[in-house]
Design a protein around this motif. Structure first.
Motif, PDB file in Angstrom:
ATOM      1  N   UNK A  56     -31.342   1.662  24.472  1.00 50.19           N
ATOM      2  CA  UNK A  56     -30.116   2.375  24.838  1.00 50.19           C
ATOM      3  C   UNK A  56     -29.046   1.383  25.304  1.00 50.19           C
ATOM      4  N   UNK A  57     -29.450   0.409  26.126  1.00 51.55           N
ATOM      5  CA  UNK A  57     -28.516  -0.604  26.616  1.00 51.55           C
ATOM      6  C   UNK A  57     -27.938  -1.422  25.452  1.00 51.55           C
ATOM      7  N   UNK A  58     -28.795  -1.796  24.508  1.00 47.56           N
ATOM      8  CA  UNK A  58     -28.333  -2.570  23.353  1.00 47.56           C
ATOM      9  C   UNK A  58     -27.371  -1.737  22.503  1.00 47.56           C
ATOM     10  N   UNK A  59     -27.713  -0.468  22.273  1.00 42.70           N
ATOM     11  CA  UNK A  59     -26.847   0.410  21.468  1.00 42.70           C
ATOM     12  C   UNK A  59     -25.445   0.491  22.066  1.00 42.70           C
ATOM     13  N   UNK A  60     -25.377   0.831  23.339  1.00 41.24           N
ATOM     14  CA  UNK A  60     -24.084   1.165  23.933  1.00 41.24           C
ATOM     15  C   UNK A  60     -23.328  -0.032  24.504  1.00 41.24           C
ATOM     16  N   UNK A  61     -24.035  -0.991  25.101  1.00 44.87           N
ATOM     17  CA  UNK A  61     -23.345  -2.101  25.760  1.00 44.87           C
ATOM     18  C   UNK A  61     -23.227  -3.342  24.886  1.00 44.87           C
TER      19      UNK A  61
END
Length: 117
Positions: free
Chosen positions: A77-82
């Motif tokens: 999730x962190x990689x996707x959005x940030x």
């Protein structure tokens, strides 16, 4: 000690804590292992692997990518959005920011009419 080492001297309470640990039998100065999940660093290889999976599997779920790469769902999730900058639109991952070609195509009324037909 401050007279000898100056501002780089350890605080008084830290020195006392170290002395107590030494007297209790601890001679190793390294940190002891802590319980809980280790922090996963998102390096460029992981980011590019996630990005490649998104492009290869259209409509891929974060859970599937996490299982495939053996990383946590939170990291995905962190990689996707940030890191990559994706957002979910109509059950498909798309970049949040448009490229220059996409911006000019968006302004072209003939391209909009072709898409509507």
């Amino acid at each position: 000690m401050k007279e000898v080492y100056g501002e780089q001297c350890l605080a008084r309470c830290t020195r006392f804590r170290c002395c107590q640990r030494y007297e209790a039998g601890r001679v190793n100065i390294k940190d002891l292992p802590r319980p809980g999940q280790a922090h996963v660093v998102t390096n460029s290889a992981t980011i590019s692997a996630v990005d490649e999976l998104i492009r290869r599997i259209v409509g891929s779920l974060q859970v599937n990518i996490a299982v495939e790469l053996s990383i946590s769902k939170g990291t995905v999730h962190h990689i996707f959005h940030k890191k990559i900058g994706y957002g979910k639109v109509c059950a498909q991952w798309v970049p949040k920011h448009l490229s220059e070609n996409q911006k000019t195509a968006k302004l072209d009324p003939s391209a909009t009419q072709q898409f509507l037909h």
